[in-house]
Design an enzyme around this catalytic site. Structure first.
Site, short mmCIF file in Angstrom:
data_model
loop_
_atom_site.label_atom_id
_atom_site.label_comp_id
_atom_site.label_asym_id
_atom_site.label_seq_id
_atom_site.Cartn_x
_atom_site.Cartn_y
_atom_site.Cartn_z
N ASP A 408 -70.52 80.07 -2.92
CA ASP A 408 -69.71 81.02 -2.17
C ASP A 408 -70.02 82.46 -2.56
OD1 ASP A 408 -67.33 81.58 -0.42
OD2 ASP A 408 -66.54 82.40 -2.29
N GLU A 461 -74.22 80.89 0.62
CA GLU A 461 -73.48 81.61 1.65
C GLU A 461 -73.78 83.09 1.41
OE1 GLU A 461 -69.43 83.39 3.24
OE2 GLU A 461 -69.85 83.05 1.14
#
Length: 734
Positions: A408, A461
């Site tokens: 993330d 990401e």
């Protein structure tokens, strides 16, 4: 009293940094001296384990300090303490202060260098047998602490009675406590240099209490009997760049709920049955869980982690989570999990100001505080912090057999000025904006994960144009396997959100992505981020009027996505066109599947996944530009585009034709590279999916007429608002 007054004071006031030097059994003059600091003890005796001989100790203070000489012995021996408590109960137990450290000098050296890649096996709480005595070893890193104690339900949370010893200059504190076991709750009580007390959960804890409580819970996570050897072997031998990856992204707590049980979320074991059956039926290859590491606030969706080594207790025990992964593996489904090394929350019980100093985070808020999320940024330049974060990743692969991570907020790690104005950030040593320490950490993590666990996926990401995200570390890249294609997602959604009469002005939204498609190894994704914070659901985004028309658009979009190069990720609920925006505290709207507008979307996802797994041309060109060729990209007036997906075998060639206005077009001419019959293998407007049923009656024969720079062509029917997929079937067929 033999012990020095200053030593006695430091023990009884819980100020001692090395209580083992005083407590326990030690040579003294020609005999031995034994000291114990005990809670709620009226009397205390030393019991020789071999002979059962007893030696009384004398109480020297009201706090429970006992001391005594054993003049008849000169050699230290194995002993227990026999205590009569204030209520008259007699207990016999091994003294925590008679054991040597469970960590070696080499362990500490490697940890301080950041070179112990599995430090999670040493720091934290571990059920062990030491010198044939069962108990739990505790070790915690707190270099700025003046004193550290283990407190828990076994000592009434009193920091005086299990004070830990500092292991040299390593910053690590350690103690082995016999007699406690799985299920006991504990924390670390830390006195900082200013004399302030901090009550902290274990950074390496493997299990935690449910919020609003937050104690760590002793749990052995190494005894599960795995049955996935075949899966692990196959994973290690798979070249995922040339294999299908279609991931179903899941927020665990809101996928399905037990209505008959108060609307609670499913447990890990319940999901092992329900979710496994569902993703197998839909032909997915992987499940991708939003963060399941422990977190205090459910509304963070798991992205504000306080337990980096612990599956959240919300849905069961660590063993229950292992069972879930095991069942998915047995069914041939891989498990990807969101991992969040970029930031952590400021909760007082967790990592922030752990020993009174900025230990895990940067001291300067220009480096250490995330303005967007109100969280703290790890100090990636500190060896012990890197060992902690790397150990977290490896522990999930080791203990829970996870098959990959979606990492993330990578963009926030790469740039020192991420979401900051001028003057709010500190340049690197070269004056640049790149976070060199975080980049080095990501490179190290990706390399070691791949070295230790071949076939494990690392997916970034990352929303910027930072070069080399999915390039190997050896070639100067960051070392991820894949990167989410955020640009393609935004452009494509912008196109489909428009009413069809305006789409001819935005054809470049569909074609521009091919300019950079092979600059990285991409995952095409529509994730949870696209259906929250007022953005609406995927279905309701579609630029059309009725639900039926929106459904036509969404099926066409999904067929384009699956036919476009790149791996696939789709967030739960999107696979059946949920109407409402996703809500983390409610179940998906499963009742919608009674309607064809929704069940038809589910049906096409099932077929697209199957087609993706079966057709080599849809896989081998995911990361190879030789596997893609435009046929027609410029017919904006008709809102038509067409392209080929290719492999080395001509008969694997796939033709994809998108038509994104609501009118049917008959006799539309496209060039193709091979003569013969092209079979219609998927039509998003088929009646089976809830469409109007217009199509090509199974396929089309070519004509010997050059078109679109090819020597052959064919006239096809383009249903309104559709993506149609053809496969070349050779000259003889049809």
């Amino acid at each position: 009293m033999i012990v020095a007054k200053e030593e006695f004071k430091r023990l009884t006031e819980a100020l001692h940094h090395h209580p083992h030097q005083c407590l326990g059994m030690h040579p003294y003059k020609k005999g031995l001296v034994v000291r114990a600091f005990l809670q709620d003890a009226e009397t205390c005796e030393v019991v020789d384990v071999e002979t059962d001989e007893r030696f009384p100790l004398k109480s020297t203070s009201e706090y429970g300090f006992f001391e005594g000489e054993i003049k008849s012995r000169s050699e230290v021996f194995t002993y227990r303490l026999r205590v009569q408590q204030g209520n008259g109960e007699i207990r016999q137990f091994y003294d925590p202060y008679r054991f040597l450290p469970c960590l070696s000098d080499e362990d500490l050296y490697l940890f301080n260098k950041g070179d112990d890649h599995r430090i999670y096996n040493k720091l934290g709480a571990h059920v062990r047998t030491v010198d044939e005595v069962a108990g739990v070893s505790f070790a915690v890193w707190a270099p700025s602490a003046k004193r550290v104690s283990v407190v828990g339900d076994f000592n009434r949370w009193d920091g005086r009675y299990h004070q830990m010893r500092a292991l040299g200059s390593s910053g690590v504190w350690e103690i082995f406590i016999p007699g406690i076991a799985e299920g006991n709750k504990y924390k670390y009580e830390i006195r900082d240099e200013g004399g302030n007390l901090h009550l902290k959960t274990d950074p390496y804890g493997t299990y935690f209490e449910a919020p609003p409580h937050n104690a760590s819970v002793i749990r052995n996570v190494t005894g599960f009997q795995w049955e996935d050897d075949e899966w692990i072997k196959r994973r290690s031998q798979t070249d995922w760049k040339n294999a299908p990856i279609s991931a179903y992204e899941v927020h665990f707590g809101s996928w399905k709920r037990k209505v008959e049980d108060g609307g609670r979320p499913f447990t890990y074991r319940e999901m092992a049955e329900e979710l496994t059956r569902y993703v197998v039926d839909l032909n997915y290859t992987h499940v991708e869980f939003m963060p399941l590491a422990e977190h205090p606030f459910t509304g963070s969706w798991g992205y504000q982690v306080t337990g980096y080594f612990a599956p959240t207790q919300r849905y069961g025990t660590p063993e229950d989570f292992q069972y879930l992964v095991n069942e998915l593996h047995k069914a041939g489904i891989g498990v990807i999990m969101d991992w969040v090394p970029a930031h952590f929350p400021t909760d007082a019980f967790a990592l922030g100001k752990f020993d009174g100093s900025a230990l895990y985070e940067h001291e300067d808020p220009r480096q250490g505080f995330h303005q967007d999320w109100g969280t703290l940024i790890p100090n990636f330049g500190r060896h012990e912090v890197k060992a902690f974060l790397l150990g977290s990743a490896l522990s999930w692969l080791d203990r829970y057999h996870i098959d990959g991570f979606r990492v993330d907020a990578v963009a926030s790690m790469l740039y020192l000025d991420y979401s900051r104005k001028e003057g709010e950030w500190i340049p690197n040593k070269y004056g640049g904006r790149e976070n060199l320490e975080a980049i080095e950490f990501l490179q190290m993590t990706n390399k070691l994960v791949h070295d230790y666990y071949p076939g494990v996926l690392m997916i970034a990401e990352e929303s910027t144009a930072f070069s080399g995200i999915s390039k190997p570390v050896e070639e100067g890249g960051i070392g991820f396997d894949f990167k989410w294609n955020m640009g393609w997602m935004h452009d494509t959604l912008q196109y489909f959100e428009k009413d069809s009469i305006y789409r001819k002005f935005h054809q470049n939204n569909l074609t521009f992505g091919m300019i950079y498609q092979y600059s990285e190894n991409f995952v095409q994704c529509f994730s949870h981020d696209e259906v929250v914070h007022g953005k609406g659901s995927m279905l309701m985004k579609m630029g059309a009027g009725s639900i039926t028309e929106k459904s036509h658009n969404l099926r066409a979009l999904y067929a384009l996505m699956w036919a476009w190069p790149g791996k696939k990720t789709l967030f739960m609920g999107q696979e059946f066109g949920q109407s409402d925006e996703w809500s983390y505290d409610n179940s998906l709207a499963w009742h919608l599947l009674q309607y064809k507008d929704h069940s038809g979307i589910l049906d096409i996802i099932r077929d697209l996944n199957q087609l993706y797994k079966e057709e080599p041309a849809l896989v081998t060109g995911d990361t190879d530009p030789q596997g893609f060729e435009w046929v027609s990209a410029g017919d904006a007036d008709s809102s038509v585009l067409a392209f080929l997906r290719k492999s080395k075998n001509p008969e694997d060639t796939i033709l994809v034709v998108g038509h994104y206005t609501p009118v049917n077009r008959y006799g539309y001419t496209l060039g193709v590279p091979y003569p013969g019959f092209w079979k219609e293998v998927l039509n998003s407007s088929a009646s089976h999916y809830g469409g109007e049923g217009t199509g090509n009656l199974g396929g089309v024969k070519t004509d010997p007429i050059a078109w679109d720079q090819h020597g052959h062509s064919m006239k096809i029917t383009l249903p309104g608002m559709s993506t149609t997929i053809f496969k070349y079937s050779g000259e003889a067929e049809g």
